[in-house]
Design an enzyme around this catalytic site. Structure first.
Site, PDB file in Angstrom:
ATOM      1  CD  GLU A   1      -2.783  -1.266  -0.085  1.00  0.00           C
ATOM      2  OE1 GLU A   1      -2.971  -0.229  -0.767  1.00  0.00           O
ATOM      3  OE2 GLU A   1      -3.238  -2.382  -0.406  1.00  0.00           O
TER       4      GLU A   1
ATOM      5  CG  HIS B   1       1.459   5.541  -8.774  1.00  0.00           C
ATOM      6  ND1 HIS B   1       0.781   4.525  -9.422  1.00  0.00           N
ATOM      7  CD2 HIS B   1       1.804   6.412  -9.750  1.00  0.00           C
ATOM      8  CE1 HIS B   1       0.738   4.774 -10.709  1.00  0.00           C
ATOM      9  NE2 HIS B   1       1.347   5.915 -10.939  1.00  0.00           N
TER      10      HIS B   1
END
Length: 682
Positions: free
Chosen positions: A471, A477
């Protein structure tokens, strides 16, 4: 704040949501105003006169709806991570309203006419590469959404979208109901037989949080139930726990998800037919890396055959242990983890509780942060002055090596009854650089780890630790994204590319360079011994047959539902029969159950995110297995390789098609053979 916080400026650090001032009754009026404002902005774009230009059509679409994004960013995160009856009622009411709102925009003929006219002139426009990409994607989104259909078809699509929104909300809330409703109370030492101290502490904490101080209890959170299935020597209790876990959403009555699945599959197939596709899977995959259901099944089938063969060999080994212990029962799903742990101890001298002693939550989180520091120059400073939505949530100011603020990061790690199961990355605010300004994101990672006992550290399994790194890869990202337009930012990429950064990041967890610094014994502070580390690395692929089978089975069943044609789905779908028939056809091993059985397959049915897309984890694994090779070749913290990853993937969002992004990073496209080798299935 005396009024509705959503109607006021947030004078908080980083303009973070002022959670303490936000009450459930604020959301309804805030949504109403935000939807009305957004509709007015859309109408102004659609009613524009003269030749459409990029900024007054596509640019204006990107600016529109900012207040709606602010309200929704807070609400949907709370609905998943810290919900209650009031929020669930709002969720049930607002889901169809929002679906209707977005469908109205996507099917607005005047608005599409402006977008279509602009797109027709795209080669004559003086656009940047980013603007051209955004224009193409915007136009394709309208076409894929049905903007070119006749009025009757557009009206039916709107009806379907509204109904699917209601059904998806109900599906997710039904799963949460069953998870909250289940509690296996352990009475006395006999019920605790086989459980290591860390699991006993976690079970005591779970019981205390549910009003049973001094007792022990097992919930359906994976961080509790999986180790219970692994360690408990009480086969009857393992059976009870597993039955509760496997049957979520499958109980007759108002919380039964089976009729919801049947209706959703039918409506999705009808939607695909209206849009000119053979099935919903054909529709969903049309703009992904995989492109077709045939390509997906080609990958799944190849991996499935190797995994099933490995699982069959493992089953024989586990069954032999049963016989050696003087038992004569056939291995069942509630037995697999228990006997696999025994074989792992025997063959690799590995004990899960021994490993957990070195995986303290705070240290694993620090390892994830440190890896990002060494790769990308990021720093993470705790901020106690930032509002949080729950006392367990921690906030961090994220900055780059030049001191530039990159993101506000929330870490929400512990399971609680108000949180849906699973783990995910989300955001309260996205990133953009429009109109000469800069908006940096607010990112949140949500887990469901079992909290350690009072005064005790929280210890993670290897799978838990891997989930945290996974995660956090998504979070990077989201945090490193640096694009002009919000629609192209962060994780807004194709479904079978979005898992690439997260799965790639998992690789650093198991590197000796990371473990030797952060895998420290919770009591002594000593680093993990070399001998234990070597045994851990040797056993890396021990459970790959089981894990790959339970995952691939779920992905194959997902495709089975969504490759049904409209005629096939219209004739009636029995979810239990589809699941059972599909598993029989592929030869599903009887002692293994799908990782997500249909009635609680939230990835696929509690919304549309992974419908016909659960395969994407495996597709992305082709990329990450090959992609990490670049670091193995050049050094796992090599600055040039990390910069290629940052520039072409993490910062770039959806600036280019995923194939081009991967090629720019790696210089070649991956092969499934690398994936099979990494999993020990070659």
């Amino acid at each position: 704040m005396s009024g509705n916080p959503f109607f006021e400026t947030w004078d908080t650090p980083f303009a973070a949501p002022p959670f303490a001032a936000i009450a459930p009754e604020h959301f309804g009026p805030a949504f109403d105003r935000a939807i009305a404002d957004h509709q007015a902005e859309i109408d102004a774009i659609a009613d524009g006169t003269g030749e459409p230009g990029f900024d007054d059509v596509v640019g204006a679409l990107e600016r529109a709806g900012r207040s709606l994004r602010r309200v929704g960013g807070v609400f949907w995160n709370l609905a998943g991570a810290d919900t209650d009856d009031s929020l669930q009622e709002i969720e049930r009411n607002m889901s169809p309203v929002l679906a209707r709102h977005w469908q109205k925009i996507g099917l607005d003929p005047k608005l599409f006419a402006r977008v279509d006219a602009l797109h027709a002139r795209r080669d004559a426009l003086d656009l940047t590469a980013e603007q051209r990409r955004l224009l193409d994607l915007t136009h394709a989104g309208f076409v894929r959404g049905g903007a070119r259909l006749g009025e009757a078809e557009r009206r039916r699509l709107s009806e379907i979208a509204e109904r699917l929104a209601r059904l998806g909300t109900s599906f997710g809330q039904n799963v949460l109901h069953d998870e909250k409703d289940f509690l296996l109370v352990l009475d006395g030492e006999a019920d605790l037989a086989g459980l290591p101290p860390s699991l006993r502490d976690a079970a005591a904490q779970a019981a205390a949080e549910r009003g049973l101080p001094g007792r022990h209890a097992i919930t359906l959170g994976r961080s509790l139930i999986e180790p219970f299935l692994r360690f408990s020597t009480r086969r009857d209790l393992r059976e009870t726990a597993f039955a509760g876990f496997a049957s979520r959403g499958e109980h007759a009555g108002e919380h039964d998800n089976r009729p919801i699945v049947a209706e959703m599959v039918r409506l999705r197939a009808e939607c695909a037919a209206l849009l000119g596709f053979a099935s919903y899977a054909h529709y969903k995959l049309d703009d992904t890396m995989a492109k077709t259901p045939e390509a997906v099944r080609g990958l799944l089938d190849r991996v499935w055959e190797r995994a099933r063969a490995k699982a069959a060999r493992d089953e024989e080994a586990l069954q032999e242990v049963v016989r050696q212990e003087g038992q004569n029962f056939a291995l069942q799903p509630h037995d697999w983890r228990h006997y696999a742990e025994k074989v792992r101890r025997r063959d690799y001298d590995l004990d899960e509780s021994e490993i957990k002693a070195y995986l303290v939550l705070d240290n694993v989180a620090a390892a994830a942060f440190d890896t990002a520091t060494r790769l990308f120059g990021l720093t993470f400073a705790p901020r106690d002055d930032v509002p949080v939505y729950h006392a367990d949530v921690k906030a961090f100011d994220v900055r780059d090596r030049d001191g530039r603020h990159m993101a506000l990061f929330y870490a929400d790690y512990f399971a609680r009854p108000s949180k849906r199961s699973g783990a995910w990355n989300s955001g309260f605010r996205g990133q953009h650089n429009m109109d000469g300004g800069e908006q940096r994101p607010i990112v949140v990672n949500v887990m469901n780890f079992a909290k350690g006992g009072e005064g005790e550290p929280t210890l993670l399994s290897v799978d838990d630790a891997r989930t945290l790194f996974h995660e956090f890869g998504h979070a990077l990202h989201s945090m490193l994204t640096d694009v002009t337009y919000p629609s192209l930012a962060g994780t807004g990429v194709s479904r079978d590319f979005v898992e690439f950064p997260s799965q790639l990041y998992e690789h650093w967890l198991m590197r000796p360079e990371v473990l030797k610094r952060f895998a420290l014994h919770h009591a002594t502070g000593e680093p993990i011994p070399d001998a234990l580390l070597e045994r851990l690395q040797a056993a890396r692929n021990f459970s790959q047959g089981f894990q790959t089978v339970e995952y691939c089975a779920s992905a194959i069943v997902d495709m089975a539902f969504h490759t049904l044609t409209a005629d096939e789905a219209r004739s009636g779908v029995d979810p239990a029969l589809v699941e059972a028939g599909t598993l029989e056809a592929i030869g599903m091993p009887k002692p293994i159950v799908m990782r997500h059985r249909t009635p609680h397959f939230a990835h696929v049915f509690a919304g549309d995110g992974y419908s016909a897309g659960y395969y994407s984890y495996l597709w992305s694994e082709m990329l990450d297995a090959d992609g990490f090779g670049a670091f193995e070749e050049n050094g796992i913290f090599d600055a040039d390789t990390a910069e290629k990853l940052r520039a072409n993937v993490l910062a770039a969002g959806n600036l280019r098609p995923p194939e081009e992004a991967y090629l720019a990073f790696r210089g070649r496209l991956p092969s499934v053979d690398t994936l099979l080798a990494r999993r020990g299935l070659a």
